[in-house]
Design a protein around this motif. Structure first.
Motif, short mmCIF file in Angstrom:
data_model
loop_
_atom_site.label_atom_id
_atom_site.label_comp_id
_atom_site.label_asym_id
_atom_site.label_seq_id
_atom_site.Cartn_x
_atom_site.Cartn_y
_atom_site.Cartn_z
N GLN A 117 80.39 65.08 32.17
CA GLN A 117 79.46 63.96 31.93
C GLN A 117 79.67 62.85 32.95
N THR A 155 84.22 65.60 24.21
CA THR A 155 83.98 64.17 24.34
C THR A 155 85.25 63.43 23.92
N THR A 161 86.49 58.85 28.46
CA THR A 161 87.31 60.05 28.30
C THR A 161 88.61 59.86 29.08
N THR A 168 82.55 58.47 23.37
CA THR A 168 81.60 58.47 22.26
C THR A 168 81.68 57.20 21.39
N ASP A 175 75.35 60.93 20.04
CA ASP A 175 76.06 62.06 20.69
C ASP A 175 76.02 63.31 19.81
N GLU A 189 87.08 66.45 20.41
CA GLU A 189 87.01 64.99 20.62
C GLU A 189 88.40 64.44 20.90
#
Ligand code: GLA
Length: 448
Positions: A117, A155, A161, A168, A175, A189
């Motif tokens: 991302q 995520t 991250t 998120t 998301d 996550e």
């Protein structure tokens, strides 16, 4: 550094800095072993006095999303590729998982870890790196599905991250909706850049957002065991990391075994301790060490997420990752996490996992640097009388034994067997505890 220090360092780092802890310290096994050899007979007696009909020690409700009834199996990009991910890598990996037989051996989820991302668009939706993922994530998920596999993504519950991509935090609902629209089946996550946030609260928020998004999605919690996830993980996710990141080294793998095995009581179908992804085939351990790693993950009912380059793996790695009888132990429907039941001498251990048919999967683990004989006693395994012993790595029947089984175990290696009570055989006929999960009372004291 002592083992307890490893854990304390993990917690301290996770609370105050944005990077996950690395498990670097060699295990201080000697101190522990000295304590264990002194304490074990007492613990064993206690174990035999208490029953075995226990399910989970906590009565808290489980996340009931119907998923991961056995530990999830698949592949994740991080251990081998780190940020070097692309649609092409994922497609080629999916192809190799099919042609190499991994899919048919049970590996299902193909998970892109961090770095896919780059931003959020005006509507607040996550945007994939267009150079590496032309066309975005949806066509890639469709491709993975077309191969009979499932698709996973990564995520972070914090603001960014671990590699500094958008996290998120504050975008849980959008998301979860985006992932559902893309056809995501599994979300990991992470917990970087989460200073000041409360882990159970943040992970529950994303759990609820996923439920609202309406697609069945396995929820993988990755906060490195820094906020006792074994206490709230079962009602929040399908799996939760118990430690900092694994390294491709014997000492790291063994340190994780010692930490993660302390929380076996929290595991059950749909809810698993996650000692991190596999390093098998990445080159930092010997074949014996990788065989031990894979066997111990199976006996711990750990998620089996391959972490190597499956497009180019050697025949030895391939055969290891697809060893049916070992995978069957991991995937056993009883869903009990195995535990350390005997330590005949310092560095020599017997691990046991009760299986649905009343048999035991047993790993003789030699943590020392010298090949040696290890003996497992029926008493420690909760068995009596005669039992059939089958070697799960050589796929051969060893014979019918009474009272004990021993084998020569390579340095930094294992022998893994399945021990099945023989029924109806007269005086020596075997009785064993009925198929049931072990009680926490059987657990040797945690390593402190
Ligand atoms: C953390 C996690 C790893 C991996 C990386 C990605 O270290 O614990 O498993 O996801 O982040 O940045």
């Amino acid at each position: 550094m002592r083992l307890s220090d490893v854990k304390l360092v993990s917690v301290a780092r996770a609370r105050h800095v944005s990077a996950p802890p690395r498990l670097r310290a060699p295990l201080a096994a000697r101190n522990f072993n000295a304590i264990m050899s002194a304490r074990f007979p007492t613990l064993l007696c206690l174990a035999l006095v208490f029953g075995t009909g226990h399910t989970r020690s906590s009565s808290a409700p489980l996340l009931d999303n119907g998923l991961a009834r056995t530990p999830p199996m698949g592949w994740n990009s991080w251990n081998h590729f780190h940020c070097n991910v692309s649609a092409q890598l994922i497609r080629e990996t999916a192809d190799a998982m099919v042609s190499g037989g991994l899919r048919d051996a049970g590996y299902q989820y193909v998970v892109i870890d961090d770095c896919w991302q780059v931003a959020r668009d005006r509507a607040g939706r996550l945007v994939a790196d267009s150079a590496r993922f032309p066309g975005g994530i949806k066509p890639l998920a469709d491709y993975v599905h077309s191969k009979g596999l499932k698709f996973g993504i990564y995520t972070d519950a914090g603001r960014l991250t671990c590699q500094g991509r958008p996290g998120t935090y504050g975008s849980e609902e959008i998301d979860a909706r985006t992932f559902a629209e893309w056809g995501v089946d599994y979300v990991k996550e992470d917990w970087c850049n989460s200073e000041g946030l409360d882990a159970p609260t943040q992970y529950a928020k994303f759990r609820d957002a996923l439920a609202k998004a309406g697609r069945p999605i396995v929820f993988s919690i990755c906060e490195w065991g820094s906020n006792q996830p074994w206490e709230w993980g079962p009602r929040t996710g399908n799996l939760w990391r118990t430690t900092g990141d694994i390294g491709d080294r014997w000492a790291s793998m063994i340190a994780i075994l010692d930490l993660s095995s302390q929380h076996g009581h929290a595991a059950s179908p749909g809810a698993w301790n996650d000692p991190d992804m596999l390093e098998v085939g990445n080159g930092g351990m010997t074949d014996d060490e990788y065989r031990a790693h894979f066997s111990l993950w199976a006996v711990m009912a750990a998620p089996l997420m391959a972490g190597n380059d499956v497009r180019t793996m050697t025949a030895v790695t391939h055969d290891m990752l697809t060893t049916k009888e070992v995978i069957a132990v991991d995937q056993d429907s009883l869903g009990a996490q195995g535990m350390l039941v005997q330590e005949p001498a310092p560095d020599l251990q017997v691990w046991s996992k009760p299986l649905a048919d009343g048999s035991r999967a047993v790993v003789l683990l030699n943590r020392s640097g010298l090949q040696t004989v290890i003996t497992a006693s029926w008493r420690a395994l909760g068995l009596r009388g005669s039992a059939r012993v089958r070697d799960l790595w050589t796929h051969s029947d060893v014979g019918v034994m009474t009272d004990r089984f021993n084998a020569t175990v390579p340095a930094h290696g294992v022998v893994m067997v399945r021990i099945t009570p023989v029924t109806g055989g007269g005086r020596n006929s075997s009785t064993s505890a009925p198929p049931s999960r072990q009680t926490p009372s059987r657990l040797p004291a945690p390593r402190r």
